[in-house]
Design a protein around this motif. Structure first.
Motif, PDB file in Angstrom:
ATOM      1  N   LEU A   1      33.533  46.321  59.988  1.00 22.85           N
ATOM      2  CA  LEU A   1      33.164  45.310  59.008  1.00 22.85           C
ATOM      3  C   LEU A   1      33.491  45.806  57.621  1.00 22.85           C
ATOM      4  O   LEU A   1      33.411  46.984  57.331  1.00 22.85           O
ATOM      5  N   GLY A   2      33.805  44.910  56.730  1.00 21.74           N
ATOM      6  CA  GLY A   2      34.138  45.308  55.378  1.00 21.74           C
ATOM      7  C   GLY A   2      33.514  44.400  54.353  1.00 21.74           C
ATOM      8  O   GLY A   2      32.852  43.430  54.679  1.00 21.74           O
ATOM      9  N   GLN A   3      33.744  44.762  53.115  1.00 22.97           N
ATOM     10  CA  GLN A   3      33.229  43.966  52.022  1.00 22.97           C
ATOM     11  C   GLN A   3      34.383  43.302  51.291  1.00 22.97           C
ATOM     12  O   GLN A   3      35.496  43.818  51.261  1.00 22.97           O
ATOM     13  N   LEU A   4      34.089  42.180  50.695  1.00 22.33           N
ATOM     14  CA  LEU A   4      35.064  41.468  49.890  1.00 22.33           C
ATOM     15  C   LEU A   4      34.916  41.911  48.445  1.00 22.33           C
ATOM     16  O   LEU A   4      33.799  42.075  47.961  1.00 22.33           O
ATOM     17  N   TYR A   5      36.041  42.110  47.768  1.00 23.08           N
ATOM     18  CA  TYR A   5      35.981  42.447  46.352  1.00 23.08           C
ATOM     19  C   TYR A   5      37.279  42.037  45.680  1.00 23.08           C
ATOM     20  O   TYR A   5      38.283  41.793  46.341  1.00 23.08           O
ATOM     21  N   ILE A   6      37.240  41.962  44.354  1.00 26.10           N
ATOM     22  CA  ILE A   6      38.409  41.621  43.547  1.00 26.10           C
ATOM     23  C   ILE A   6      38.649  42.777  42.574  1.00 26.10           C
ATOM     24  O   ILE A   6      37.728  43.233  41.901  1.00 26.10           O
ATOM     25  N   TYR A   7      39.883  43.227  42.507  1.00 29.24           N
ATOM     26  CA  TYR A   7      40.281  44.355  41.658  1.00 29.24           C
ATOM     27  C   TYR A   7      41.478  43.911  40.841  1.00 29.24           C
ATOM     28  O   TYR A   7      42.442  43.387  41.390  1.00 29.24           O
ATOM     29  N   ALA A   8      41.418  44.060  39.530  1.00 30.20           N
ATOM     30  CA  ALA A   8      42.526  43.642  38.666  1.00 30.20           C
ATOM     31  C   ALA A   8      42.651  44.571  37.475  1.00 30.20           C
ATOM     32  O   ALA A   8      41.652  44.991  36.894  1.00 30.20           O
ATOM     33  N   ASN A   9      43.884  44.893  37.114  1.00 29.83           N
ATOM     34  CA  ASN A   9      44.170  45.729  35.943  1.00 29.83           C
ATOM     35  C   ASN A   9      43.339  47.015  35.933  1.00 29.83           C
ATOM     36  O   ASN A   9      42.719  47.363  34.943  1.00 29.83           O
ATOM     37  N   SER A  10      43.316  47.709  37.064  1.00 27.28           N
ATOM     38  CA  SER A  10      42.660  49.018  37.202  1.00 27.28           C
ATOM     39  C   SER A  10      41.142  48.988  37.098  1.00 27.28           C
ATOM     40  O   SER A  10      40.516  49.975  36.728  1.00 27.28           O
ATOM     41  N   ALA A  11      40.524  47.863  37.402  1.00 26.01           N
ATOM     42  CA  ALA A  11      39.065  47.784  37.352  1.00 26.01           C
ATOM     43  C   ALA A  11      38.578  46.716  38.327  1.00 26.01           C
ATOM     44  O   ALA A  11      39.278  45.746  38.609  1.00 26.01           O
ATOM     45  N   TYR A  12      37.367  46.928  38.832  1.00 25.04           N
ATOM     46  CA  TYR A  12      36.766  45.910  39.684  1.00 25.04           C
ATOM     47  C   TYR A  12      36.332  44.722  38.836  1.00 25.04           C
ATOM     48  O   TYR A  12      35.667  44.880  37.828  1.00 25.04           O
ATOM     49  N   VAL A  13      36.718  43.531  39.259  1.00 31.04           N
ATOM     50  CA  VAL A  13      36.191  42.299  38.683  1.00 31.04           C
ATOM     51  C   VAL A  13      34.892  41.979  39.415  1.00 31.04           C
ATOM     52  O   VAL A  13      33.872  41.674  38.822  1.00 31.04           O
ATOM     53  N   ILE A  14      34.956  42.061  40.734  1.00 34.04           N
ATOM     54  CA  ILE A  14      33.783  41.904  41.591  1.00 34.04           C
ATOM     55  C   ILE A  14      33.793  43.115  42.512  1.00 34.04           C
ATOM     56  O   ILE A  14      34.706  43.290  43.319  1.00 34.04           O
ATOM     57  N   SER A  15      32.807  43.974  42.372  1.00 33.89           N
ATOM     58  CA  SER A  15      32.794  45.236  43.109  1.00 33.89           C
ATOM     59  C   SER A  15      32.327  45.044  44.539  1.00 33.89           C
ATOM     60  O   SER A  15      31.618  44.086  44.849  1.00 33.89           O
ATOM     61  N   PRO A  16      32.696  45.989  45.434  1.00 37.67           N
ATOM     62  CA  PRO A  16      32.258  45.874  46.828  1.00 37.67           C
ATOM     63  C   PRO A  16      30.736  45.869  46.964  1.00 37.67           C
ATOM     64  O   PRO A  16      30.206  45.250  47.865  1.00 37.67           O
TER      65      PRO A  16
END
Length: 105
Positions: A1-16
């Motif tokens: 199982l995993g977590q959903l996250y968004i990463y952009a421009n070397s930083a998490y937008v929405i962290s795991p």
């Protein structure tokens, strides 16, 4: 199982840690990410599960599905029906996912 996250421009937008675990790996899920006025919103099966500040993404920015930009943090499973819409935010609040194909308009 995993977590959903968004990463952009070397930083998490929405962290795991702020995103919901996908707890039923044998089922299909609808995942959506939408940006409005600099705020990114992550949805799982129509439910808003995380928000964050979305940095400006340029034409040289990469979009990666199922892994980070170096190919690490790989997703194990199947992806289907990816849609990218430029210039229009599709979702800002929780919604009822479509059960039919997206309209073209």
């Amino acid at each position: 199982l995993g977590q959903l996250y968004i990463y952009a421009n070397s930083a998490y937008v929405i962290s795991p840690t702020s995103a919901t675990l996908c707890s039923t790996p044998t089922s299909w899920h609808k995942v959506a990410y939408s940006v409005t006025s600099g705020t990114g919103r992550l949805f799982l099966d129509g439910v808003l599960i995380g928000t964050g500040t979305q940095p400006t993404v340029t034409y040289t920015s990469r979009i990666s599905l199922g892994a980070d930009y170096n190919g690490a943090e790989r997703f194990v499973g199947n992806l289907a029906n990816f849609r990218y819409t430029l210039g229009q935010s599709r979702y800002t609040v929780s919604y009822t996912p479509l059960t039919t194909p997206f309209p073209f308009a």
